[in-house]
Design an enzyme around this catalytic site. Structure first.
Site, PDB file in Angstrom:
ATOM      1  N   ARG A  15      29.229  41.383  48.493  1.00  0.00           N
ATOM      2  CA  ARG A  15      29.457  41.525  49.827  1.00  0.00           C
ATOM      3  C   ARG A  15      30.315  42.983  50.012  1.00  0.00           C
ATOM      4  O   ARG A  15      30.967  43.392  49.140  1.00  0.00           O
ATOM      5  CB  ARG A  15      30.574  40.402  50.556  1.00  0.00           C
ATOM      6  CG  ARG A  15      29.688  39.123  50.571  1.00  0.00           C
ATOM      7  CD  ARG A  15      30.387  37.735  50.827  1.00  0.00           C
ATOM      8  NE  ARG A  15      31.342  37.364  49.493  1.00  0.00           N
ATOM      9  CZ  ARG A  15      32.080  36.308  49.527  1.00  0.00           C
ATOM     10  NH1 ARG A  15      32.220  35.926  50.633  1.00  0.00           N
ATOM     11  NH2 ARG A  15      32.789  35.946  48.286  1.00  0.00           N
ATOM     12  N   LYS A  75      37.040  39.684  48.335  1.00  0.00           N
ATOM     13  CA  LYS A  75      37.687  38.747  47.283  1.00  0.00           C
ATOM     14  C   LYS A  75      38.945  39.276  46.483  1.00  0.00           C
ATOM     15  O   LYS A  75      39.504  40.648  46.887  1.00  0.00           O
ATOM     16  CB  LYS A  75      36.665  38.440  45.730  1.00  0.00           C
ATOM     17  CG  LYS A  75      35.512  37.879  46.272  1.00  0.00           C
ATOM     18  CD  LYS A  75      35.802  36.437  46.691  1.00  0.00           C
ATOM     19  CE  LYS A  75      36.122  35.487  45.783  1.00  0.00           C
ATOM     20  NZ  LYS A  75      36.397  34.132  46.303  1.00  0.00           N
ATOM     21  N   TYR A  94      40.798  37.552  50.880  1.00  0.00           N
ATOM     22  CA  TYR A  94      40.613  36.362  50.540  1.00  0.00           C
ATOM     23  C   TYR A  94      41.437  36.552  48.942  1.00  0.00           C
ATOM     24  O   TYR A  94      41.225  37.294  48.243  1.00  0.00           O
ATOM     25  CB  TYR A  94      39.485  35.805  50.108  1.00  0.00           C
ATOM     26  CG  TYR A  94      38.648  35.475  51.410  1.00  0.00           C
ATOM     27  CD1 TYR A  94      39.039  34.547  52.335  1.00  0.00           C
ATOM     28  CD2 TYR A  94      37.313  35.751  51.518  1.00  0.00           C
ATOM     29  CE1 TYR A  94      38.188  33.771  53.280  1.00  0.00           C
ATOM     30  CE2 TYR A  94      36.559  35.576  52.693  1.00  0.00           C
ATOM     31  CZ  TYR A  94      37.070  34.511  53.447  1.00  0.00           C
ATOM     32  OH  TYR A  94      36.317  34.269  54.461  1.00  0.00           O
ATOM     33  N   HIS A  96      43.722  33.128  47.501  1.00  0.00           N
ATOM     34  CA  HIS A  96      43.714  31.699  46.850  1.00  0.00           C
ATOM     35  C   HIS A  96      44.542  31.598  45.848  1.00  0.00           C
ATOM     36  O   HIS A  96      44.325  31.396  44.716  1.00  0.00           O
ATOM     37  CB  HIS A  96      42.001  31.310  46.536  1.00  0.00           C
ATOM     38  CG  HIS A  96      41.076  31.436  47.468  1.00  0.00           C
ATOM     39  ND1 HIS A  96      41.108  30.326  48.376  1.00  0.00           N
ATOM     40  CD2 HIS A  96      40.098  32.174  48.013  1.00  0.00           C
ATOM     41  CE1 HIS A  96      39.985  30.444  49.348  1.00  0.00           C
ATOM     42  NE2 HIS A  96      39.453  31.673  48.916  1.00  0.00           N
ATOM     43  N   GLU A 118      42.357  33.452  54.077  1.00  0.00           N
ATOM     44  CA  GLU A 118      42.219  31.804  54.086  1.00  0.00           C
ATOM     45  C   GLU A 118      43.336  31.247  54.599  1.00  0.00           C
ATOM     46  O   GLU A 118      42.994  29.791  54.914  1.00  0.00           O
ATOM     47  CB  GLU A 118      41.875  31.251  52.768  1.00  0.00           C
ATOM     48  CG  GLU A 118      43.122  31.089  51.796  1.00  0.00           C
ATOM     49  CD  GLU A 118      43.252  32.791  50.959  1.00  0.00           C
ATOM     50  OE1 GLU A 118      44.266  32.700  50.131  1.00  0.00           O
ATOM     51  OE2 GLU A 118      42.575  33.789  51.641  1.00  0.00           O
ATOM     52  N   VAL A 239      36.710  19.554  49.610  1.00  0.00           N
ATOM     53  CA  VAL A 239      38.067  19.394  50.047  1.00  0.00           C
ATOM     54  C   VAL A 239      38.772  20.519  49.955  1.00  0.00           C
ATOM     55  O   VAL A 239      38.509  21.494  49.137  1.00  0.00           O
ATOM     56  CB  VAL A 239      38.751  18.506  49.257  1.00  0.00           C
ATOM     57  CG1 VAL A 239      40.002  18.239  49.348  1.00  0.00           C
ATOM     58  CG2 VAL A 239      37.785  17.133  48.977  1.00  0.00           C
ATOM     59  N   ASP A 270      37.638  27.902  43.967  1.00  0.00           N
ATOM     60  CA  ASP A 270      38.406  28.853  44.037  1.00  0.00           C
ATOM     61  C   ASP A 270      39.719  28.586  44.628  1.00  0.00           C
ATOM     62  O   ASP A 270      40.619  29.391  44.615  1.00  0.00           O
ATOM     63  CB  ASP A 270      37.758  29.863  45.066  1.00  0.00           C
ATOM     64  CG  ASP A 270      37.417  29.524  46.437  1.00  0.00           C
ATOM     65  OD1 ASP A 270      37.730  28.237  46.900  1.00  0.00           O
ATOM     66  OD2 ASP A 270      36.850  30.308  47.272  1.00  0.00           O
ATOM     67  N   VAL A 298      30.503  28.005  41.278  1.00  0.00           N
ATOM     68  CA  VAL A 298      30.676  29.488  41.353  1.00  0.00           C
ATOM     69  C   VAL A 298      31.584  29.868  42.437  1.00  0.00           C
ATOM     70  O   VAL A 298      31.572  29.080  43.625  1.00  0.00           O
ATOM     71  CB  VAL A 298      29.104  30.225  41.790  1.00  0.00           C
ATOM     72  CG1 VAL A 298      29.430  31.705  42.376  1.00  0.00           C
ATOM     73  CG2 VAL A 298      28.278  30.105  40.641  1.00  0.00           C
ATOM     74  N   ALA A 299      32.545  30.660  42.099  1.00  0.00           N
ATOM     75  CA  ALA A 299      33.800  30.808  42.880  1.00  0.00           C
ATOM     76  C   ALA A 299      33.513  31.517  44.161  1.00  0.00           C
ATOM     77  O   ALA A 299      34.229  31.487  45.163  1.00  0.00           O
ATOM     78  CB  ALA A 299      34.818  31.349  42.037  1.00  0.00           C
TER      79      ALA A 299
END
Length: 374
Positions: A15, A75, A94, A96, A118, A239, A270, A298-299
């Site tokens: 991406r 990412k 992102y 995380h 996020e 979740v 992730d 896969v994260a």
């Protein structure tokens, strides 16, 4: 503002943070956009398309970080990028953080401004910049799960939708949010016997109203989970606790109760994963097996469909990127209550409580930075 878009260097991450159309919108407003050479190739966007949109091409990732006031990524930065990040540089991507302490400490040390996609949050508690990738990942979780149920890939050898005279596969989805809902639609469309587990009765009432007849809902608790996993063929972890580490709903000891060849897909990996035995994998080596149970973790799942994902992501992030570029991060976050919770780390201080709590690190109030407007 000077905006830099580096090429993603995480394993099989294709991406890119900005489409040529997005670059054009920023350039129209007087901003300077630099794209690293070939950054868009994986998503199907050539350097020439960016140049036609008014962006400029830089040869290396080092050049891109060095010149930019705002870095737009997909990412989180990985270790080779840590030393490229400058003090006071705005990173919009992102992150995380709660599942990755080395990244958190590296961003603290960089004294940059980390605004996480996020945790940008609307008044209704929805996460507008996480939704598009959650939609992609939710749909992909079923696509991948159905694939890994095939016997050559060590699955149970079950067709998700069955055939006349043969029962369909049983799909268990943990979490009825965006990921879980999209996964349920896909699994139901393929004819599977689907159960969504959630802790919210209002959410389950909504899902009962909108889902087809082959989707059922069930209260999520340890007793029910232990019972349901015995017959499930595909289990999808969906979740999310915004900005925080996901809770382990499936523990190591539960694997012994699953049928050999059961497939686990942990979309929450992730954020630490909601399946205890899951650890982040890559598109290159996506699965591993524990106790005859296939784990797909896969994260960056949406990275496998970069054209769709990049367009969906830019549709969501561009309005916020424009505000940040037009006003600067302080004024933009002061004016837009959605952007404010996106701030996770500012100039060496953690300003998002769930991240501080995850590693027992000091926490500062974000308002002290927003009150000091330049």
């Amino acid at each position: 503002m000077i905006i830099g878009v580096p090429k993603e260097i995480k394993n099989n991450e294709n991406r890119v943070a900005l489409t040529p159309a997005g670059a054009k919108e920023l350039v129209k407003r007087g901003h300077i956009v630099y794209i690293q050479h070939t950054a868009g190739d994986g998503s199907g966007f050539s350097d020439d398309e960016y140049v036609s949109a008014g962006a400029q091409i830089l040869p290396t990732i080092e050049d891109t970080y060095a010149i930019a006031e705002m870095i737009m990524k997909v990412k989180e930065p990985i270790e080779p990028e840590y030393g490229l990040i400058k003090e006071d540089q705005l990173l919009f991507t992102y992150f995380h953080f709660a599942s990755h302490e080395p990244l958190t400490k590296a961003m603290i040390d960089s004294k940059s401004v980390c605004l996480a996609y996020e945790t940008v949050e609307a008044p209704d508690r929805s996460l507008p910049l996480l939704v598009p990738m959650s939609e992609v990942a939710g749909r992909m979780s079923v696509q991948k799960g159905a694939n890994y149920l095939e016997k050559p890939l060590k699955g149970r050898g079950i067709l998700l939708g069955g055939v006349p005279g043969v029962l369909p596969a049983k799909v268990l989805i943990l979490g009825g949010g965006v990921v879980g809902t999209q996964a349920a639609w896909m699994a139901a469309g393929l004819g599977a016997d689907v159960t969504i587990m959630d802790v919210s009765l209002p959410r389950m009432r909504y899902l009962e109203d909108v889902m087809p007849a082959n989707v059922n809902t069930m209260m999520s608790n340890e007793y029910n989970i232990r019972d349901m996993i015995k017959d499930a063929d595909l289990i999808i972890g969906a979740v999310l606790i915004p900005g925080a580490k996901a809770p382990h709903l499936i523990t190591r000891d539960m694997l012994k109760d699953m049928k050999p060849g059961t497939v686990l897909v942990d979309v929450a990996v992730d954020q630490g994963g909601c399946i205890e035995t899951c650890k982040p994998t890559t598109h290159e080596n996506p699965t591993f097996i524990i106790d005859d149970v296939v784990h797909y973790c896969v994260a960056n799942m949406p990275g496998a469909v970069p054209y769709t994902s990049t367009l969906a992501l830019t549709n969501a992030t561009l309005p916020y990127a424009i505000q940040l570029a037009d006003k600067g991060w302080k004024q933009a976050c002061n004016d837009n209550e959605n952007l404010k919770p996106g701030l996770n780390i500012i100039q060496g201080e953690i300003v998002y409580k769930a991240v501080a709590d995850a590693f027992d690190l000091p926490f500062a109030l974000v308002d002290k930075y927003l009150m000091d407007l330049d």
